[in-house]
Design a protein around this motif. Structure first.
Motif, PDB file in Angstrom:
ATOM      1  N   ASP A   1       5.806  32.708  20.652  1.00 47.39           N
ATOM      2  CA  ASP A   1       6.161  34.158  21.201  1.00 47.39           C
ATOM      3  C   ASP A   1       5.006  34.533  21.956  1.00 47.39           C
TER       4      ASP A   1
ATOM      5  N   LYS B   1       3.553  37.366  21.874  1.00 45.88           N
ATOM      6  CA  LYS B   1       2.608  38.250  21.329  1.00 45.88           C
ATOM      7  C   LYS B   1       1.626  37.456  20.836  1.00 45.88           C
ATOM      8  N   TRP B   2       1.625  36.351  21.045  1.00 46.90           N
ATOM      9  CA  TRP B   2       0.403  35.441  20.422  1.00 46.90           C
ATOM     10  C   TRP B   2      -0.503  35.105  21.759  1.00 46.90           C
TER      11      TRP B   2
ATOM     12  N   ASN C   1      -0.372  30.023  25.415  1.00 44.02           N
ATOM     13  CA  ASN C   1      -0.919  31.086  24.564  1.00 44.02           C
ATOM     14  C   ASN C   1      -2.304  31.090  24.099  1.00 44.02           C
TER      15      ASN C   1
END
Length: 379
Positions: free
Chosen positions: A199, A201-202, A241
């Motif tokens: 994701d 968000k990481w 990420n």
């Protein structure tokens, strides 16, 4: 340990003299206050009478030969220190010399000893032990205390525990999971699976070791990919990420300092050691799909201290050694029912891990995924 210098690199005559000196000290009530040789008290090891006799016979043979120091070549030794010390205390007059060799350096060392005829190593410990056995660097030896655990069938390829040709056996396994900085993340912030880490968000919060370099990260990703737990698209996303670094320890240092919040694909024992040193880090195991790698040990070919080496290899499967293994943060293959992990971790029988395939499959897949791993590093 009684001897903390590198006996393995000394001339044979000096080694013999050091061993004789050690025997003299122990026989005269020196360090440890116990006499070398004689009848052993092995009750605490929880062995049957036949196993006790085999260990007693190996001990007496080692003492009689004067070849009492066991040189071990392995990639790491810190977590084995408790086992080494307990072995030396349990078997007076015997000592262990740990030497750190991996990869090309280990290959060069073994080749040099073979060519010179000056054999130093007694025991080899390596996740890829079969490579060295295939080259003739090991002798067949089945530890007197080894038994295939009932839980293993169907959960991993049995050659990860016992070599079909009888060269290597695995007393314990490493568990790979994740680590996180407890000052950066709360329990509620943590991912629930490998999938979650892709994701966005990481982004900028992850770090891990370059998977194109042989090591734990390569092992974990190979296991996950070949099992279909993750795929190439996932790997590309997690790579985007993360900051990819050259060594697992560098990633852990970044987590410990708070530079990054989360390190997937890490060895639980390394995280435990950092935590015990005061770093604000913690281990996270997922509810499923954790990854293990077995630690394989074997008797070196032409081992100068072969009897003492065989004794050590048999000792590794005893209750006493299992207890030290659990304390260090590893997972005994056979865990006595009287023992539990002091860290609250499950036994291998109860752990939720991805099925570990045959050694040959792992090697084939590592080669197959080589270019994919390099592409992650290039991003």
């Amino acid at each position: 340990m009684k001897l903390n210098f590198r006996i393995g690199n000394l001339p044979k005559a000096v080694v013999a003299g050091a061993a004789a000196c050690t025997l003299f000290l122990t026989a005269c009530g020196g360090p440890g206050g116990a006499a070398a040789g004689g009848e052993l008290d092995l009750a605490a090891l929880n062995l049957d009478s036949s196993q006790e006799q085999q260990l007693q016979d190996l001990y007496e043979a080692a003492i009689e030969s004067g070849e009492t120091d066991v040189a071990i070549y392995a990639g790491h030794h810190d977590e084995f220190k408790g086992i080494y010390e307990a072995f030396e205390e349990r078997f007076p007059g015997l000592t262990i010399t740990p030497e750190t060799y991996v990869g090309a350096e280990l290959q060069t060392k073994l080749d040099a000893e073979r060519q010179s005829g000056n054999h130093v190593v007694d025991v080899l410990s390596n996740p890829n032990a079969d490579r060295y056995a295939d080259q003739g660097f090991a002798d067949k030896y089945k530890p007197a205390t080894f038994a295939m655990p009932e839980w293993a069938e169907g959960r991993l390829s049995l050659d990860q525990i016992e070599d079909p040709d009888g060269f290597y056996y695995a007393p314990w396994a490493l568990m790979f999971a994740s680590s996180y900085n407890t000052e950066k993340l709360q329990d509620s912030d943590l991912p629930s699976s490998w999938t979650d880490l892709a994701d966005s968000k990481w982004a900028g919060k992850l770090t891990f070791m370059d998977p194109s370099i042989p090591g734990g990260t390569m092992t974990v990703l190979t296991t996950l990919l070949q099992a279909g737990i993750v795929d190439e698209a996932w790997l590309e996303k997690i790579g985007a990420n993360a900051k990819v670094v050259a060594q697992d320890q560098l990633a852990l240092q970044s987590i410990s300092s708070g530079e990054f919040a989360y390190q997937p694909l890490s060895a639980s024992i390394s995280v435990l050691n950092a935590k015990q040193d005061g770093a604000p880090v913690e281990v996270q195991f997922f509810d499923k799909d954790n990854v293990i790698a077995t630690e394989k040990w074997m008797l070196a070919a032409d081992a100068p201290s072969s009897d003492a080496a065989k004794l050590l290899l048999s000792y590794l499967y005893t209750v006493e050694a299992q207890e030290k293994t659990l304390e260090a943060g590893n997972f005994p293959i056979n865990q006595d029912e009287s023992l539990t992990s002091p860290h609250g971790w499950p036994s291998l029988a109860d752990a939720a891990f991805v099925e570990l395939p045959e050694q040959s499959v792992m090697r084939e897949k590592m080669t197959e995924y080589g270019e994919l791993f390099k592409s992650v590093t290039a991003k």
